[in-house]
Write a protein that holds these residues in place. Structure first.
Motif, PDB file in Angstrom:
ATOM      1  N   ASP A  17     -25.848 -10.132 -35.376  1.00 45.65           N
ATOM      2  CA  ASP A  17     -25.403 -11.195 -36.291  1.00 45.65           C
ATOM      3  C   ASP A  17     -26.671 -11.799 -36.865  1.00 45.65           C
ATOM      4  OD1 ASP A  17     -24.690 -13.742 -37.306  1.00 45.65           O
ATOM      5  OD2 ASP A  17     -24.578 -14.589 -35.290  1.00 45.65           O
ATOM      6  N   PHE A  20     -28.947 -16.087 -37.048  1.00 41.48           N
ATOM      7  CA  PHE A  20     -29.345 -16.773 -35.823  1.00 41.48           C
ATOM      8  C   PHE A  20     -30.873 -16.767 -35.695  1.00 41.48           C
ATOM      9  CE2 PHE A  20     -29.292 -17.374 -31.096  1.00 41.48           C
ATOM     10  CZ  PHE A  20     -28.456 -18.471 -31.050  1.00 41.48           C
ATOM     11  N   PHE A  57     -20.771 -13.024 -36.074  1.00 37.67           N
ATOM     12  CA  PHE A  57     -20.788 -13.229 -34.629  1.00 37.67           C
ATOM     13  C   PHE A  57     -19.412 -12.959 -34.017  1.00 37.67           C
ATOM     14  CE2 PHE A  57     -20.557 -15.837 -30.767  1.00 37.67           C
ATOM     15  CZ  PHE A  57     -21.586 -15.247 -30.062  1.00 37.67           C
ATOM     16  N   ALA A  74     -27.394 -10.918 -29.993  1.00 40.21           N
ATOM     17  CA  ALA A  74     -27.104 -12.009 -30.928  1.00 40.21           C
ATOM     18  C   ALA A  74     -27.339 -13.368 -30.291  1.00 40.21           C
ATOM     19  CB  ALA A  74     -25.651 -11.902 -31.391  1.00 40.21           C
ATOM     20  N   GLY A  75     -28.355 -13.473 -29.464  1.00 41.24           N
ATOM     21  CA  GLY A  75     -28.516 -14.732 -28.738  1.00 41.24           C
ATOM     22  C   GLY A  75     -27.195 -15.102 -28.084  1.00 41.24           C
ATOM     23  N   MET A  76     -26.514 -14.079 -27.555  1.00 38.82           N
ATOM     24  CA  MET A  76     -25.159 -14.304 -27.046  1.00 38.82           C
ATOM     25  C   MET A  76     -25.206 -14.896 -25.638  1.00 38.82           C
ATOM     26  SD  MET A  76     -21.906 -11.746 -26.669  1.00 38.82           S
ATOM     27  CE  MET A  76     -21.847 -11.214 -28.376  1.00 38.82           C
ATOM     28  N   THR A  77     -24.557 -16.042 -25.494  1.00 41.04           N
ATOM     29  CA  THR A  77     -24.510 -16.718 -24.197  1.00 41.04           C
ATOM     30  C   THR A  77     -23.611 -15.951 -23.239  1.00 41.04           C
ATOM     31  OG1 THR A  77     -24.853 -18.828 -25.296  1.00 41.04           O
ATOM     32  CG2 THR A  77     -23.921 -18.898 -23.059  1.00 41.04           C
ATOM     33  N   ARG A  82     -16.341 -14.041 -21.625  1.00 42.84           N
ATOM     34  CA  ARG A  82     -16.865 -12.858 -22.322  1.00 42.84           C
ATOM     35  C   ARG A  82     -17.150 -11.726 -21.337  1.00 42.84           C
ATOM     36  NH1 ARG A  82     -21.105 -16.319 -26.078  1.00 42.84           N
ATOM     37  NH2 ARG A  82     -19.584 -17.065 -27.606  1.00 42.84           N
ATOM     38  N   LYS A 121     -21.121 -23.304 -35.792  1.00 34.85           N
ATOM     39  CA  LYS A 121     -20.752 -21.927 -36.147  1.00 34.85           C
ATOM     40  C   LYS A 121     -19.512 -21.488 -35.378  1.00 34.85           C
ATOM     41  CE  LYS A 121     -23.255 -17.722 -35.694  1.00 34.85           C
ATOM     42  NZ  LYS A 121     -24.668 -17.313 -35.733  1.00 34.85           N
ATOM     43  N   GLY A 123     -16.714 -19.725 -33.376  1.00 35.34           N
ATOM     44  CA  GLY A 123     -16.614 -18.789 -32.261  1.00 35.34           C
ATOM     45  C   GLY A 123     -17.771 -18.809 -31.279  1.00 35.34           C
ATOM     46  N   THR A 124     -18.665 -19.769 -31.449  1.00 31.51           N
ATOM     47  CA  THR A 124     -19.832 -19.849 -30.566  1.00 31.51           C
ATOM     48  C   THR A 124     -19.560 -20.816 -29.417  1.00 31.51           C
ATOM     49  OG1 THR A 124     -20.800 -21.635 -31.858  1.00 31.51           O
ATOM     50  CG2 THR A 124     -21.395 -19.384 -32.490  1.00 31.51           C
ATOM     51  N   THR A 125     -20.490 -20.848 -28.470  1.00 28.36           N
ATOM     52  CA  THR A 125     -20.348 -21.757 -27.327  1.00 28.36           C
ATOM     53  C   THR A 125     -20.351 -23.217 -27.797  1.00 28.36           C
ATOM     54  OG1 THR A 125     -22.710 -21.372 -26.974  1.00 28.36           O
ATOM     55  CG2 THR A 125     -21.170 -20.254 -25.490  1.00 28.36           C
ATOM     56  N   PHE A 161     -25.609 -27.144 -32.137  1.00 30.61           N
ATOM     57  CA  PHE A 161     -25.803 -25.686 -32.058  1.00 30.61           C
ATOM     58  C   PHE A 161     -26.935 -25.365 -31.088  1.00 30.61           C
ATOM     59  CE2 PHE A 161     -26.657 -21.448 -34.201  1.00 30.61           C
ATOM     60  CZ  PHE A 161     -25.441 -20.907 -33.834  1.00 30.61           C
ATOM     61  N   GLU A 186     -27.667 -22.602 -20.996  1.00 32.07           N
ATOM     62  CA  GLU A 186     -27.022 -21.319 -21.277  1.00 32.07           C
ATOM     63  C   GLU A 186     -28.055 -20.198 -21.195  1.00 32.07           C
ATOM     64  OE1 GLU A 186     -24.677 -21.451 -24.892  1.00 32.07           O
ATOM     65  OE2 GLU A 186     -24.216 -23.561 -24.600  1.00 32.07           O
ATOM     66  N   TYR A 188     -28.926 -16.254 -22.466  1.00 33.31           N
ATOM     67  CA  TYR A 188     -28.553 -15.173 -23.377  1.00 33.31           C
ATOM     68  C   TYR A 188     -28.635 -13.834 -22.650  1.00 33.31           C
ATOM     69  CZ  TYR A 188     -29.547 -18.561 -27.175  1.00 33.31           C
ATOM     70  OH  TYR A 188     -29.567 -19.638 -28.003  1.00 33.31           O
TER      71      TYR A 188
HETATM   72  N1  GLN Z   1     -25.382 -18.677 -28.097  1.00 35.02           N
HETATM   73  C1  GLN Z   1     -24.228 -18.934 -28.891  1.00 35.02           C
HETATM   74  C2  GLN Z   1     -23.042 -18.168 -28.373  1.00 35.02           C
HETATM   75  O1  GLN Z   1     -23.190 -17.237 -27.657  1.00 35.02           O
HETATM   76  C3  GLN Z   1     -24.451 -18.660 -30.385  1.00 35.02           C
HETATM   77  C4  GLN Z   1     -24.767 -17.227 -30.704  1.00 35.02           C
HETATM   78  C5  GLN Z   1     -24.843 -16.931 -32.195  1.00 35.02           C
HETATM   79  O2  GLN Z   1     -24.453 -17.747 -33.042  1.00 35.02           O
HETATM   80  N2  GLN Z   1     -25.321 -15.768 -32.569  1.00 35.02           N
HETATM   81  O3  GLN Z   1     -21.937 -18.462 -28.675  1.00 35.02           O
END
Ligand code: GLN
Length: 226
Positions: A17, A20, A57, A74-77, A82, A121, A123-125, A161, A186, A188
């Motif tokens: 994504d 970010f 994302f 994607a810096g995904m937590t 998930r 944003k 759908g994010t955490t 954010f 959090e 990633y």
């Molecule tokens: N870290 C946040 C999440 O996982 C945002 C990640 C993002 O926007 N790419 O939801």
């Protein structure tokens, strides 16, 4: 289909994504950033090739489930919800949510956001956290730039954010800053399709190698060090 890791230099489809920064963004039509360099370094260490697939994302986890991609960065937590549907690598970056406001704003913490509008944003955490707070009006955007624009034009009084992304924005926009303590802690992780347990092993092995050999530190300094 399943990834054939026995093949020389298999190609792994990686979802990203690109809204970010500085983890992933587009520069001159190219996907760049910390996460991109990180995955390229892991791929090199473990002998696979990477094919980048840019998507929102919100689309990453469904694409992993249907097999359109095998991996997502994607810096995904890492969250328990998930982790029920995708594998996560070992954590590679510690993060948290922060509040970004205009420098002349009276808002200092989450409590001050009562009755106000926060942009974030979809759908994010941050979205998940804000959605639980009944007193705060939430505006959700697919691209975080639109949330920052909403703050700038007065449509929202704050952006909530991921802190490193807020900090990155504040570097080039001197009229805003983050306030208060981090709202969450959090980690990633790189997400891997549940169809590909061997790819997860490779990602973790590669991550371990680049942590040991100094590559991770070099990348960290390139994007976050001063
Ligand atoms: N870290 C946040 C999440 O996982 C945002 C990640 C993002 O926007 N790419 O939801």
């Amino acid at each position: 289909g399943l990834l054939n890791l026995a093949k020389a230099e298999p190609v792994v489809k990686v979802g990203v994504d690109t809204t970010f920064p500085p983890f992933e963004m587009q520069e001159h039509g190219k996907v760049v950033g910390f996460d991109v360099d990180l995955v390229n370094a892991i791929a090199k260490a473990e002998g696979f090739k990477v094919e980048w697939h840019t998507m929102d994302f919100q689309g990453l986890i469904p694409a992993l489930q249907t097999g359109t991609i095998q991996m997502a960065v994607a810096g995904m937590t890492i969250t328990p919800q998930r982790a029920q549907v995708v594998y996560f690598s070992k954590p590679y970056y510690h993060s948290g949510q922060s509040i970004l406001v205009k420098k002349d704003s009276p808002i200092k913490d989450l409590a001050d956001l009562k009755g106000k509008t926060a942009a974030t944003k979809l759908g994010t955490t941050a979205d998940i956290m804000l959605s639980k707070m009944k007193d705060i009006k939430v505006e959700r955007f697919t691209n975080i730039d639109d949330a920052y624009n909403q703050l700038q034009n007065g449509g929202a009084q704050a952006v909530v954010f991921d802190n490193p992304v807020n900090i990155n924005y504040a570097k080039t926009h001197k009229n805003v800053h983050t306030v208060g303590k981090l709202l969450t802690g959090e980690d990633y992780g790189i997400a891997v399709s549940k169809q590909d347990p061997r790819l997860l092993e490779k990602v973790n092995a590669g991550l371990e190698k680049i942590l040991q050999n100094g590559t991770y530190l070099k990348l960290y300094r390139k994007y976050f060090g001063d």
